[in-house]
Design a protein around this motif. Structure first.
Motif, PDB file in Angstrom:
ATOM      1  N   ILE A 283      -9.672  -5.760 -45.404  1.00 19.66           N
ATOM      2  CA  ILE A 283      -9.188  -4.419 -45.673  1.00 19.66           C
ATOM      3  C   ILE A 283     -10.345  -3.426 -45.743  1.00 19.66           C
ATOM      4  O   ILE A 283     -11.390  -3.714 -46.318  1.00 19.66           O
ATOM      5  N   ASP A 284     -10.125  -2.256 -45.124  1.00 12.66           N
ATOM      6  CA  ASP A 284     -11.137  -1.200 -45.169  1.00 12.66           C
ATOM      7  C   ASP A 284     -10.443   0.153 -45.178  1.00 12.66           C
ATOM      8  O   ASP A 284      -9.370   0.328 -44.580  1.00 12.66           O
ATOM      9  N   SER A 285     -11.037   1.079 -45.908  1.00  9.82           N
ATOM     10  CA  SER A 285     -10.603   2.470 -45.917  1.00  9.82           C
ATOM     11  C   SER A 285     -11.780   3.294 -46.420  1.00  9.82           C
ATOM     12  O   SER A 285     -12.290   3.033 -47.515  1.00  9.82           O
ATOM     13  N   PRO A 286     -12.255   4.246 -45.637  1.00  9.68           N
ATOM     14  CA  PRO A 286     -13.463   4.987 -46.011  1.00  9.68           C
ATOM     15  C   PRO A 286     -13.334   5.656 -47.375  1.00  9.68           C
ATOM     16  O   PRO A 286     -12.352   6.345 -47.656  1.00  9.68           O
ATOM     17  N   GLY A 287     -14.331   5.403 -48.220  1.00 10.90           N
ATOM     18  CA  GLY A 287     -14.388   6.064 -49.515  1.00 10.90           C
ATOM     19  C   GLY A 287     -13.543   5.457 -50.607  1.00 10.90           C
ATOM     20  O   GLY A 287     -13.568   5.937 -51.753  1.00 10.90           O
ATOM     21  N   VAL A 288     -12.782   4.406 -50.309  1.00 10.27           N
ATOM     22  CA  VAL A 288     -11.909   3.800 -51.319  1.00 10.27           C
ATOM     23  C   VAL A 288     -12.664   2.733 -52.092  1.00 10.27           C
ATOM     24  O   VAL A 288     -13.298   1.854 -51.506  1.00 10.27           O
ATOM     25  N   VAL A 289     -12.587   2.817 -53.418  1.00 10.32           N
ATOM     26  CA  VAL A 289     -13.162   1.819 -54.310  1.00 10.32           C
ATOM     27  C   VAL A 289     -12.054   0.868 -54.738  1.00 10.32           C
ATOM     28  O   VAL A 289     -10.987   1.289 -55.182  1.00 10.32           O
ATOM     29  N   ALA A 290     -12.285  -0.430 -54.604  1.00  9.66           N
ATOM     30  CA  ALA A 290     -11.288  -1.433 -54.953  1.00  9.66           C
ATOM     31  C   ALA A 290     -11.437  -1.866 -56.408  1.00  9.66           C
ATOM     32  O   ALA A 290     -12.537  -1.880 -56.963  1.00  9.66           O
ATOM     33  N   TYR A 291     -10.303  -2.225 -56.991  1.00  9.51           N
ATOM     34  CA  TYR A 291     -10.263  -2.802 -58.334  1.00  9.51           C
ATOM     35  C   TYR A 291      -9.548  -4.144 -58.271  1.00  9.51           C
ATOM     36  O   TYR A 291      -8.648  -4.337 -57.440  1.00  9.51           O
ATOM     37  N   ALA A 292      -9.927  -5.062 -59.139  1.00  7.48           N
ATOM     38  CA  ALA A 292      -9.237  -6.340 -59.241  1.00  7.48           C
ATOM     39  C   ALA A 292      -9.063  -6.685 -60.715  1.00  7.48           C
ATOM     40  O   ALA A 292     -10.031  -6.629 -61.484  1.00  7.48           O
ATOM     41  N   ASP A 293      -7.840  -6.989 -61.105  1.00  5.39           N
ATOM     42  CA  ASP A 293      -7.516  -7.226 -62.520  1.00  5.39           C
ATOM     43  C   ASP A 293      -7.959  -6.050 -63.379  1.00  5.39           C
ATOM     44  O   ASP A 293      -8.348  -6.218 -64.539  1.00  5.39           O
ATOM     45  N   GLY A 294      -7.936  -4.848 -62.812  1.00  4.26           N
ATOM     46  CA  GLY A 294      -8.358  -3.657 -63.539  1.00  4.26           C
ATOM     47  C   GLY A 294      -9.852  -3.458 -63.617  1.00  4.26           C
ATOM     48  O   GLY A 294     -10.319  -2.479 -64.199  1.00  4.26           O
ATOM     49  N   GLU A 295     -10.632  -4.360 -63.008  1.00  2.00           N
ATOM     50  CA  GLU A 295     -12.088  -4.274 -63.036  1.00  2.00           C
ATOM     51  C   GLU A 295     -12.612  -3.713 -61.715  1.00  2.00           C
ATOM     52  O   GLU A 295     -12.133  -4.077 -60.641  1.00  2.00           O
ATOM     53  N   ARG A 296     -13.602  -2.841 -61.806  1.00  2.00           N
ATOM     54  CA  ARG A 296     -14.131  -2.178 -60.619  1.00  2.00           C
ATOM     55  C   ARG A 296     -14.918  -3.163 -59.754  1.00  2.00           C
ATOM     56  O   ARG A 296     -15.863  -3.796 -60.215  1.00  2.00           O
ATOM     57  N   MET A 297     -14.529  -3.273 -58.469  1.00  2.00           N
ATOM     58  CA  MET A 297     -15.198  -4.171 -57.542  1.00  2.00           C
ATOM     59  C   MET A 297     -16.231  -3.447 -56.685  1.00  2.00           C
ATOM     60  O   MET A 297     -17.228  -4.020 -56.289  1.00  2.00           O
ATOM     61  N   GLY A 298     -15.966  -2.189 -56.338  1.00  2.00           N
ATOM     62  CA  GLY A 298     -16.852  -1.443 -55.465  1.00  2.00           C
ATOM     63  C   GLY A 298     -16.149  -1.034 -54.187  1.00  2.00           C
ATOM     64  O   GLY A 298     -14.943  -1.287 -53.981  1.00  2.00           O
ATOM     65  N   ALA A 299     -16.885  -0.375 -53.316  1.00  2.00           N
ATOM     66  CA  ALA A 299     -16.302   0.200 -52.103  1.00  2.00           C
ATOM     67  C   ALA A 299     -15.868  -0.876 -51.117  1.00  2.00           C
ATOM     68  O   ALA A 299     -16.468  -1.956 -51.026  1.00  2.00           O
ATOM     69  N   LEU A 300     -14.804  -0.571 -50.362  1.00  2.00           N
ATOM     70  CA  LEU A 300     -14.401  -1.409 -49.245  1.00  2.00           C
ATOM     71  C   LEU A 300     -15.438  -1.273 -48.133  1.00  2.00           C
ATOM     72  O   LEU A 300     -16.218  -0.328 -48.128  1.00  2.00           O
ATOM     73  N   PRO A 301     -15.474  -2.202 -47.164  1.00  2.00           N
ATOM     74  CA  PRO A 301     -14.487  -3.235 -46.853  1.00  2.00           C
ATOM     75  C   PRO A 301     -14.637  -4.489 -47.710  1.00  2.00           C
ATOM     76  O   PRO A 301     -15.666  -4.704 -48.357  1.00  2.00           O
ATOM     77  N   ALA A 302     -13.557  -5.287 -47.681  1.00  2.00           N
ATOM     78  CA  ALA A 302     -13.564  -6.567 -48.389  1.00  2.00           C
ATOM     79  C   ALA A 302     -12.647  -7.535 -47.650  1.00  2.00           C
ATOM     80  O   ALA A 302     -11.685  -7.128 -46.996  1.00  2.00           O
ATOM     81  N   THR A 303     -12.982  -8.793 -47.755  1.00  2.00           N
ATOM     82  CA  THR A 303     -12.107  -9.857 -47.266  1.00  2.00           C
ATOM     83  C   THR A 303     -11.480 -10.535 -48.469  1.00  2.00           C
ATOM     84  O   THR A 303     -12.187 -10.945 -49.394  1.00  2.00           O
ATOM     85  N   VAL A 304     -10.161 -10.620 -48.474  1.00  2.00           N
ATOM     86  CA  VAL A 304      -9.424 -11.185 -49.602  1.00  2.00           C
ATOM     87  C   VAL A 304      -8.684 -12.423 -49.118  1.00  2.00           C
ATOM     88  O   VAL A 304      -7.887 -12.356 -48.170  1.00  2.00           O
ATOM     89  N   LYS A 305      -8.945 -13.551 -49.763  1.00  2.00           N
ATOM     90  CA  LYS A 305      -8.341 -14.818 -49.365  1.00  2.00           C
ATOM     91  C   LYS A 305      -7.672 -15.469 -50.569  1.00  2.00           C
ATOM     92  O   LYS A 305      -8.075 -15.261 -51.707  1.00  2.00           O
ATOM     93  N   VAL A 306      -6.669 -16.284 -50.292  1.00  2.00           N
ATOM     94  CA  VAL A 306      -6.109 -17.115 -51.355  1.00  2.00           C
ATOM     95  C   VAL A 306      -6.987 -18.352 -51.511  1.00  2.00           C
ATOM     96  O   VAL A 306      -7.490 -18.905 -50.533  1.00  2.00           O
ATOM     97  N   ASP A 307      -7.209 -18.745 -52.759  1.00  2.00           N
ATOM     98  CA  ASP A 307      -7.980 -19.942 -53.072  1.00  2.00           C
ATOM     99  C   ASP A 307      -7.037 -20.903 -53.790  1.00  2.00           C
ATOM    100  O   ASP A 307      -6.912 -20.879 -55.026  1.00  2.00           O
ATOM    101  N   PRO A 308      -6.325 -21.757 -53.049  1.00  2.00           N
ATOM    102  CA  PRO A 308      -5.267 -22.576 -53.649  1.00  2.00           C
ATOM    103  C   PRO A 308      -5.801 -23.540 -54.703  1.00  2.00           C
ATOM    104  O   PRO A 308      -6.846 -24.182 -54.510  1.00  2.00           O
ATOM    105  N   GLY A 309      -5.106 -23.616 -55.822  1.00  2.00           N
ATOM    106  CA  GLY A 309      -5.437 -24.576 -56.866  1.00  2.00           C
ATOM    107  C   GLY A 309      -6.813 -24.401 -57.463  1.00  2.00           C
ATOM    108  O   GLY A 309      -7.400 -25.356 -57.945  1.00  2.00           O
ATOM    109  N   ALA A 310      -7.317 -23.159 -57.491  1.00  2.00           N
ATOM    110  CA  ALA A 310      -8.712 -22.924 -57.918  1.00  2.00           C
ATOM    111  C   ALA A 310      -8.894 -22.899 -59.417  1.00  2.00           C
ATOM    112  O   ALA A 310     -10.027 -22.941 -59.904  1.00  2.00           O
ATOM    113  N   LEU A 311      -7.805 -22.822 -60.192  1.00  2.00           N
ATOM    114  CA  LEU A 311      -7.936 -22.664 -61.646  1.00  2.00           C
ATOM    115  C   LEU A 311      -7.018 -23.614 -62.380  1.00  2.00           C
ATOM    116  O   LEU A 311      -5.851 -23.816 -61.985  1.00  2.00           O
TER     117      LEU A 311
END
Length: 315
Positions: A283-311
């Motif tokens: 995912i990419d969008s110019p100027g967009v900052v991503a959040y995960a679980d309400g925590e700031r991740m930083g600017a895009l782009p990013a690759t987001v994958k499922v990690d099955p059974g990781a926890l």
């Protein structure tokens, strides 16, 4: 190396447990049912049950994460986090890919991870009893989302990655010191509504590229964000998939009509809402900052994958 008591040892088998408390509440948190007070209750109850407990209080998340890592290296057999989704995020990133189970005691503002796992955010004492019952048996295995950004280590999330209107709201709310709690978030929503406009995205979804305008895009592992907004109400923590949630460009009036429906999950049939099950999204969008679980991740782009059974979870 972490070793667990044999299940045949029964209910009295003692565990070595690290209990980490939200740093924002670890010092000066005197209000009733604050994470600080809840943490003291949790430690007392776990010790009464015969477990060996280390209480971790630090002034900031980085120091707390270092303390958690030290306890895990020393052989802690479980980590219990006391707080909201930020604390769950800390625990998830300390334990992803290990065999050490996480326990969650909701005592924060959003509590979306806890809610999605069937815990009542209003009753942390019941969550402790759930943990005490669960730790006598086999941990529950759940998936995580994994975020990869160039030049950065991977980051895991429990609930969702947000990269649209909701991320703009988080960015706005986190820049304000007052008011506290959900009121600040709701006021930030109203503020961002004044400047509501679609964003341009480029996506690659399970290998297929697409470009589209959208008001909001989230990639969910759980059901809700923002303290109970059920953006993907049918998401599962153990299906080996993520839910891609897209809201097409809308007017302010339409957005305001849809917004109340999100809390009950009734928004999913609206024609501007799209949800699909995926394994990987770039995912990419110019100027967009991503959040995960309400925590700031930083600017895009990013690759987001499922990690099955990781926890592993004891909930």
């Amino acid at each position: 190396m972490n070793t667990f008591p044999d299940a045949s040892a029964g209910a009295n088998a003692a565990l070595t447990i690290a209990v980490a408390i939200n740093p924002r509440a670890a010092f000066g948190g005197n209000r009733r049912n604050s994470p600080g007070q809840t943490g003291d209750m949790v430690v007392g109850r776990l010790r009464d049950a015969g477990h060996n407990v280390t209480l971790l209080r630090r002034r900031d998340y980085q120091s707390l994460r270092h303390a958690v890592d030290a306890e895990l290296t020393a052989g802690a057999q479980a980590l219990v986090v006391v707080g909201g989704d930020g604390m769950v995020h800390l625990g998830v990133n300390a334990l992803a890919g290990t065999d050490v189970p996480l326990g969650i005691i909701p005592a924060g503002t959003g509590n979306d991870a806890a809610r999605g796992l069937g815990l009542d955010p209003r009753d942390p004492a019941a969550a402790v009893e759930r943990f005490l019952g669960a730790c006598k048996g086999t941990p529950r295995t759940v998936d995580l989302g994994r975020i990869e950004r160039t030049g950065q280590p991977p980051v895991w999330f429990m609930c969702a990655l947000s990269a649209g209107f909701d991320a703009l709201v988080n960015e706005r709310a986190n820049g304000w010191h007052h008011p506290r709690g959900t009121l600040r978030y709701n006021l930030a929503i109203l503020r961002e509504l004044l400047f509501l406009k679609p964003l341009r995205y480029t996506l690659t979804v399970d290998g297929v590229p697409r470009a589209l305008p959208a008001t909001l895009i989230s990639i969910s592992n759980g059901t809700s964000i923002g303290g109970g907004m059920k953006i993907t109400p049918d998401a599962k923590y153990d299906d080996g998939l993520l839910d891609l949630f897209v809201v097409s460009p809308v007017s302010r009036l339409t957005f305001l009509r849809i917004y109340p429906l999100v809390f009950s999950g009734r928004h999913t049939t609206h024609p501007v809402v799209g949800i699909e099950r995926v394994q990987e999204v770039v995912i990419d969008s110019p100027g967009v900052v991503a959040y995960a679980d309400g925590e700031r991740m930083g600017a895009l782009p990013a690759t987001v994958k499922v990690d099955p059974g990781a926890l592993q979870l004891w909930v």
